[in-house]
Design a protein around this motif. Structure first.
Motif, PDB file in Angstrom:
ATOM      1  N   VAL A  52       0.849  -1.097   0.054  1.00 49.13           N
ATOM      2  CA  VAL A  52       0.045  -0.564   0.013  1.00 49.13           C
ATOM      3  C   VAL A  52       0.904   1.257  -0.079  1.00 49.13           C
ATOM      4  O   VAL A  52       1.858   1.081   1.427  1.00 49.13           O
ATOM      5  N   LYS A  93      -7.113   8.970   2.807  1.00 45.12           N
ATOM      6  CA  LYS A  93      -7.290   6.933   1.647  1.00 45.12           C
ATOM      7  C   LYS A  93      -7.142   6.320   1.692  1.00 45.12           C
ATOM      8  O   LYS A  93      -6.372   5.089   1.651  1.00 45.12           O
ATOM      9  N   CYS A  94      -5.489   6.883   2.289  1.00 41.70           N
ATOM     10  CA  CYS A  94      -4.300   5.818   2.411  1.00 41.70           C
ATOM     11  C   CYS A  94      -4.748   4.589   3.310  1.00 41.70           C
ATOM     12  O   CYS A  94      -4.143   3.373   3.548  1.00 41.70           O
ATOM     13  N   LEU A 150      -6.957   2.528   2.562  1.00 41.16           N
ATOM     14  CA  LEU A 150      -6.994   1.443   2.115  1.00 41.16           C
ATOM     15  C   LEU A 150      -6.136   0.341   2.904  1.00 41.16           C
ATOM     16  O   LEU A 150      -6.000  -0.897   1.975  1.00 41.16           O
ATOM     17  N   ASN A 160      -8.835  -1.776   4.934  1.00 39.07           N
ATOM     18  CA  ASN A 160      -9.191  -2.577   4.103  1.00 39.07           C
ATOM     19  C   ASN A 160      -8.331  -4.076   3.458  1.00 39.07           C
ATOM     20  O   ASN A 160      -8.865  -5.025   3.091  1.00 39.07           O
ATOM     21  N   LEU A 189      -2.492   0.154  -4.658  1.00 37.28           N
ATOM     22  CA  LEU A 189      -2.488  -0.728  -4.305  1.00 37.28           C
ATOM     23  C   LEU A 189      -1.651  -1.903  -5.646  1.00 37.28           C
ATOM     24  O   LEU A 189      -1.666  -1.497  -6.393  1.00 37.28           O
ATOM     25  N   LYS A 246      -7.142   5.484  -5.616  1.00 34.30           N
ATOM     26  CA  LYS A 246      -8.167   4.405  -5.324  1.00 34.30           C
ATOM     27  C   LYS A 246      -8.365   3.563  -4.793  1.00 34.30           C
ATOM     28  O   LYS A 246      -7.191   3.377  -3.960  1.00 34.30           O
ATOM     29  N   VAL A 247      -9.200   3.591  -3.543  1.00 30.94           N
ATOM     30  CA  VAL A 247      -9.836   2.908  -2.640  1.00 30.94           C
ATOM     31  C   VAL A 247     -10.688   1.607  -3.072  1.00 30.94           C
ATOM     32  O   VAL A 247     -11.619   1.443  -2.776  1.00 30.94           O
ATOM     33  N   TYR A 248     -10.134   0.336  -2.903  1.00 34.40           N
ATOM     34  CA  TYR A 248     -10.741  -0.324  -3.220  1.00 34.40           C
ATOM     35  C   TYR A 248     -11.545  -1.188  -2.132  1.00 34.40           C
ATOM     36  O   TYR A 248     -10.698  -0.608  -0.816  1.00 34.40           O
TER      37      TYR A 248
END
Length: 82
Positions: A6, A15-16, A19, A22, A58, A69-71
């Motif tokens: 990451v 956001k970091c 992610l 997640n 990612l 993007k944040v999956y």
């Protein structure tokens, strides 16, 4: 073993952090053997290796999967189970 990177800012932005959270949840839910690494976008190593333009990013086993993007956890699980 799958290596998940990451890559984001330091200090991490929302956001970091999301992610990374997640990714950790996905790893926990799948039980797949992984190594999760948090890396800095602007480190010389990352700039040379990936040349990323957006964060967070990612990376699975050296392949950039997403930038900026944040999956969600379920999408990351799908990638891991592949």
């Amino acid at each position: 073993m799958i290596v998940i990177e990451v890559i984001g800012l330091e200090p991490p932005c929302d956001k970091c952090n999301e992610l990374l959270h997640n990714v950790k949840q996905a790893v926990k839910l799948t039980g797949i053997e992984t190594r999760v690494e948090k890396k800095w976008t602007l480190s010389p190593e990352i700039l040379e290796q990936y040349g990323l333009l957006l964060s967070p990013a990612l990376v699975l086993d050296g392949v950039v999967i997403a930038q900026g993007k944040v999956y969600r956890t379920d999408r990351i699980i799908g990638l891991l189970q592949g």
